[in-house]
Motif scaffolding. Structure first.
Motif, PDB file in Angstrom:
ATOM      1  N   GLU A  19     -10.393 -10.403  15.067  1.00  7.69           N
ATOM      2  CA  GLU A  19     -12.113 -10.010  15.022  1.00  7.69           C
ATOM      3  C   GLU A  19     -12.437  -9.044  15.330  1.00  7.69           C
ATOM      4  O   GLU A  19     -13.154  -8.792  14.817  1.00  7.69           O
ATOM      5  CB  GLU A  19     -12.157 -11.338  15.327  1.00  7.69           C
ATOM      6  CG  GLU A  19     -11.816 -12.488  15.177  1.00  7.69           C
ATOM      7  CD  GLU A  19     -11.865 -14.070  16.479  1.00  7.69           C
ATOM      8  OE1 GLU A  19     -11.254 -13.772  16.806  1.00  7.69           O
ATOM      9  OE2 GLU A  19     -12.333 -15.109  15.690  1.00  7.69           O
ATOM     10  N   ILE A  35     -11.487 -15.347   6.272  1.00  6.83           N
ATOM     11  CA  ILE A  35     -11.705 -17.496   7.158  1.00  6.83           C
ATOM     12  C   ILE A  35     -10.909 -18.513   6.528  1.00  6.83           C
ATOM     13  O   ILE A  35     -10.452 -18.840   7.570  1.00  6.83           O
ATOM     14  CB  ILE A  35     -13.153 -17.201   7.237  1.00  6.83           C
ATOM     15  CG1 ILE A  35     -14.196 -16.300   8.156  1.00  6.83           C
ATOM     16  CG2 ILE A  35     -13.641 -18.909   7.582  1.00  6.83           C
ATOM     17  CD1 ILE A  35     -15.503 -15.913   8.220  1.00  6.83           C
ATOM     18  N   ALA A  72      -8.585 -20.531   8.812  1.00  6.74           N
ATOM     19  CA  ALA A  72      -8.563 -21.503   8.792  1.00  6.74           C
ATOM     20  C   ALA A  72      -7.744 -23.035   8.723  1.00  6.74           C
ATOM     21  O   ALA A  72      -7.834 -23.907   8.857  1.00  6.74           O
ATOM     22  CB  ALA A  72      -9.865 -22.199   8.354  1.00  6.74           C
ATOM     23  N   ARG A 126     -18.701 -27.600  16.359  1.00  8.13           N
ATOM     24  CA  ARG A 126     -17.295 -27.480  15.370  1.00  8.13           C
ATOM     25  C   ARG A 126     -17.122 -28.839  15.131  1.00  8.13           C
ATOM     26  O   ARG A 126     -17.413 -30.039  16.810  1.00  8.13           O
ATOM     27  CB  ARG A 126     -16.791 -26.465  16.757  1.00  8.13           C
ATOM     28  CG  ARG A 126     -16.641 -27.052  17.587  1.00  8.13           C
ATOM     29  CD  ARG A 126     -15.523 -26.006  18.584  1.00  8.13           C
ATOM     30  NE  ARG A 126     -16.819 -25.022  18.390  1.00  8.13           N
ATOM     31  CZ  ARG A 126     -15.348 -23.567  19.202  1.00  8.13           C
ATOM     32  NH1 ARG A 126     -14.395 -23.483  18.193  1.00  8.13           N
ATOM     33  NH2 ARG A 126     -16.388 -22.540  19.143  1.00  8.13           N
ATOM     34  N   SER A 167     -15.528 -15.956  19.281  1.00  7.48           N
ATOM     35  CA  SER A 167     -15.433 -14.560  18.224  1.00  7.48           C
ATOM     36  C   SER A 167     -15.380 -13.680  20.067  1.00  7.48           C
ATOM     37  O   SER A 167     -17.031 -13.382  20.086  1.00  7.48           O
ATOM     38  CB  SER A 167     -15.569 -14.126  17.380  1.00  7.48           C
ATOM     39  OG  SER A 167     -15.555 -13.101  17.102  1.00  7.48           O
ATOM     40  N   ALA A 215     -20.549 -13.807   7.806  1.00  9.80           N
ATOM     41  CA  ALA A 215     -19.337 -14.546   8.708  1.00  9.80           C
ATOM     42  C   ALA A 215     -19.277 -15.578   8.851  1.00  9.80           C
ATOM     43  O   ALA A 215     -19.066 -16.612   8.967  1.00  9.80           O
ATOM     44  CB  ALA A 215     -18.734 -13.607   9.588  1.00  9.80           C
ATOM     45  N   CYS A 216     -21.130 -15.487   9.475  1.00  9.18           N
ATOM     46  CA  CYS A 216     -21.648 -16.836  10.298  1.00  9.18           C
ATOM     47  C   CYS A 216     -21.671 -17.945   9.232  1.00  9.18           C
ATOM     48  O   CYS A 216     -21.036 -19.009   9.022  1.00  9.18           O
ATOM     49  CB  CYS A 216     -23.050 -17.084  10.644  1.00  9.18           C
ATOM     50  SG  CYS A 216     -23.429 -16.310  12.398  1.00  9.18           S
ATOM     51  N   THR A 261     -18.285 -19.392   8.027  1.00 11.89           N
ATOM     52  CA  THR A 261     -17.702 -20.304   8.902  1.00 11.89           C
ATOM     53  C   THR A 261     -18.453 -21.559   8.401  1.00 11.89           C
ATOM     54  O   THR A 261     -17.229 -22.361   8.701  1.00 11.89           O
ATOM     55  CB  THR A 261     -18.009 -19.684   9.494  1.00 11.89           C
ATOM     56  OG1 THR A 261     -17.590 -18.379  10.818  1.00 11.89           O
ATOM     57  CG2 THR A 261     -17.115 -20.648  11.677  1.00 11.89           C
ATOM     58  N   ASP A 309     -14.748 -23.641   7.943  1.00 14.78           N
ATOM     59  CA  ASP A 309     -14.290 -23.530   8.918  1.00 14.78           C
ATOM     60  C   ASP A 309     -14.737 -25.168  10.082  1.00 14.78           C
ATOM     61  O   ASP A 309     -15.166 -23.953  11.230  1.00 14.78           O
ATOM     62  CB  ASP A 309     -14.221 -22.085   9.705  1.00 14.78           C
ATOM     63  CG  ASP A 309     -13.057 -21.987  11.075  1.00 14.78           C
ATOM     64  OD1 ASP A 309     -12.370 -22.751  10.832  1.00 14.78           O
ATOM     65  OD2 ASP A 309     -12.902 -21.293  11.885  1.00 14.78           O
ATOM     66  N   GLN A 333     -17.496 -26.174  10.386  1.00 14.78           N
ATOM     67  CA  GLN A 333     -18.933 -25.468  11.535  1.00 14.78           C
ATOM     68  C   GLN A 333     -20.078 -26.239  11.249  1.00 14.78           C
ATOM     69  O   GLN A 333     -19.541 -26.626   9.524  1.00 14.78           O
ATOM     70  CB  GLN A 333     -19.109 -24.246  11.799  1.00 14.78           C
ATOM     71  CG  GLN A 333     -19.900 -23.800  12.726  1.00 14.78           C
ATOM     72  CD  GLN A 333     -19.677 -22.110  13.466  1.00 14.78           C
ATOM     73  OE1 GLN A 333     -18.638 -22.559  14.405  1.00 14.78           O
ATOM     74  NE2 GLN A 333     -20.380 -21.423  13.198  1.00 14.78           N
TER      75      GLN A 333
END
Length: 402
Positions: free
Chosen positions: A58, A85, A89, A282, A290, A366-367, A370, A374, A376
């Motif tokens: 990362e 990602i 994941a 999460r 990260s 990226a957020c 995610t 992934d 979140q």
């Protein structure tokens, strides 16, 4: 050596989509997954980058992109991050079973240890950036947390207003109630509760920039007598409050302070008081932040799992009276932020530089992905000291009696 190690790693990692990677020595290799997905071409320009990526994927990838040593064909950042990602994941816990990742997990309590002085420095790193930067991509009220897209086609501003209204409903406010806003940001939530619901609000923050702006906004709105903002750590707040709200702040608390946080809420609430904690969460077991996010965006930050939060709540004496999970609302919020930032990226370059803009693009996209790929989510946890403090059903939220 390091290029060979990266080659073996990518052969194992890429299960969906296709990555075409050109190594620093000019060698090009293709990594094809068994399922459909993005087809992305990446070039590594710096001979040190394979080693940096292998030691910390990362960090190596994030720094490589920001510094211009990792380039993506057509600058398809979204496609590249989707590829990365989604494949990470899909491996679940296997991703964390690398030796260095295990060491990061074991050291996470030290990374999240946030006493008052360290918390103040962490907040300044992110929230004391130029106010003009946040004006580029936030809504007019400067809501820097997940919006609530309760219907299709809402604008960012409408969804942020819906978020505040939903939270106000869960607080069951009555005029004259004393409300504490922990991590008050630029004052938007506190000013809304004072103006629209007749509350007497105390907002607390560790950001000097946010503190200054929030109080100025209160004066401009003529609300300075009922909405006050102080530069103080929540752990130092004294008194009793009918309601406590905390939006987007719990991510900065850190697991070593979870019991302190919920114990403080219990201490500050009146016997029939109600609290609402809104936080990124999460939907999977505890993990680590990260290292790139820790270094460049949110020092000391950590997204909690539900098991970590509830363990601390159970020890505090508080009762969880309601729990709501928002899925994909933050992904949509971040998409709006990213698009608005890109629309005004030339102004961002005038404030900082091109490298900062690449960092901010990487962070926002990226957020967003995610949240999409992934597990979140956002948790809204309503808490009280007494079971009777809130109605027995959720009907009160949806009958227009806010």
């Amino acid at each position: 050596m390091w290029s060979a190690a990266l080659h073996r790693f990518l052969e194992t990692l890429i299960k969906t989509g296709q990555l075409t990677l050109t190594y620093p020595d000019g060698t090009t290799r293709k990594y094809q997954g068994s399922a459909a997905g993005p087809h992305i071409a990446v070039t590594l320009k710096n001979p040190a980058l394979p080693r940096r990526i292998m030691l910390s994927p990362e960090m190596g990838v994030g720094e490589g992109y920001v510094e211009g040593d990792l380039t993506i064909e057509n600058d398809d950042l979204e496609g590249f991050l989707r590829l990365a990602i989604s494949n990470i994941a899909s491996q679940g816990h296997a991703w964390y079973h690398q030796p260095l990742a295990v060491l990061r997990y074991l050291g996470r309590r030290a990374a999240q240890f946030n006493p008052a002085g360290r918390s103040r420095a962490n907040v300044a790193h992110h929230y004391d950036l130029s106010g003009a930067l946040y004006d580029l991509f936030l809504d007019a009220d400067r809501q820097y947390s997940c919006a609530y897209f309760k219907r299709e086609g809402m604008t960012l501003g409408e969804a942020q207003e819906a978020k505040k209204a939903h939270i106000a409903g869960k607080l069951l406010l009555r005029p004259g109630m004393r409300v504490l806003d922990i991590g008050c940001g630029w004052g938007g939530m506190g000013l809304t509760l004072a103006r629209d619901h007749g509350a007497n609000v105390l907002g607390v923050t560790l950001s000097e920039e946010q503190h200054k702006i929030a109080n100025q906004r209160a004066r401009d709105a003529g609300l300075q007598d009922v909405a006050k903002f102080e530069l103080i750590d929540y752990r130092d707040v004294q008194g009793k409050f009918d309601r406590i709200v905390s939006v987007g702040m719990f991510e900065h608390v850190g697991t070593p302070q979870y019991r302190t946080y919920f114990n403080k809420i219990n201490e500050l609430l009146t016997d029939d008081g109600v609290a609402l904690v809104h936080t990124i969460g999460r939907a999977k077991p505890p993990g680590v932040t990260s290292p790139w996010i820790l270094k460049y965006i949110f020092p000391g930050g950590y997204v909690p799992s539900m098991s970590e939060m509830t363990a601390a709540v159970e020890q505090s004496g508080l009762i969880t009276t309601d729990l709501e999970v928002w899925r994909l609302h933050y992904a949509e919020t971040l998409r709006h932020w990213y698009d608005r930032f890109m629309d005004r990226i030339d102004e961002a370059r005038q404030l900082y530089d091109d490298q900062f803009c690449r960092m901010w693009r990487f962070y926002l996209k990226a957020c967003e992905l995610t949240f999409r790929l992934d597990r979140q989510v956002v948790f809204q946890v309503q808490l009280a000291r007494q079971q009777e403090a809130v109605p027995l059903t959720r009907d009160y939220l949806y009958r227009g009696n806010r």
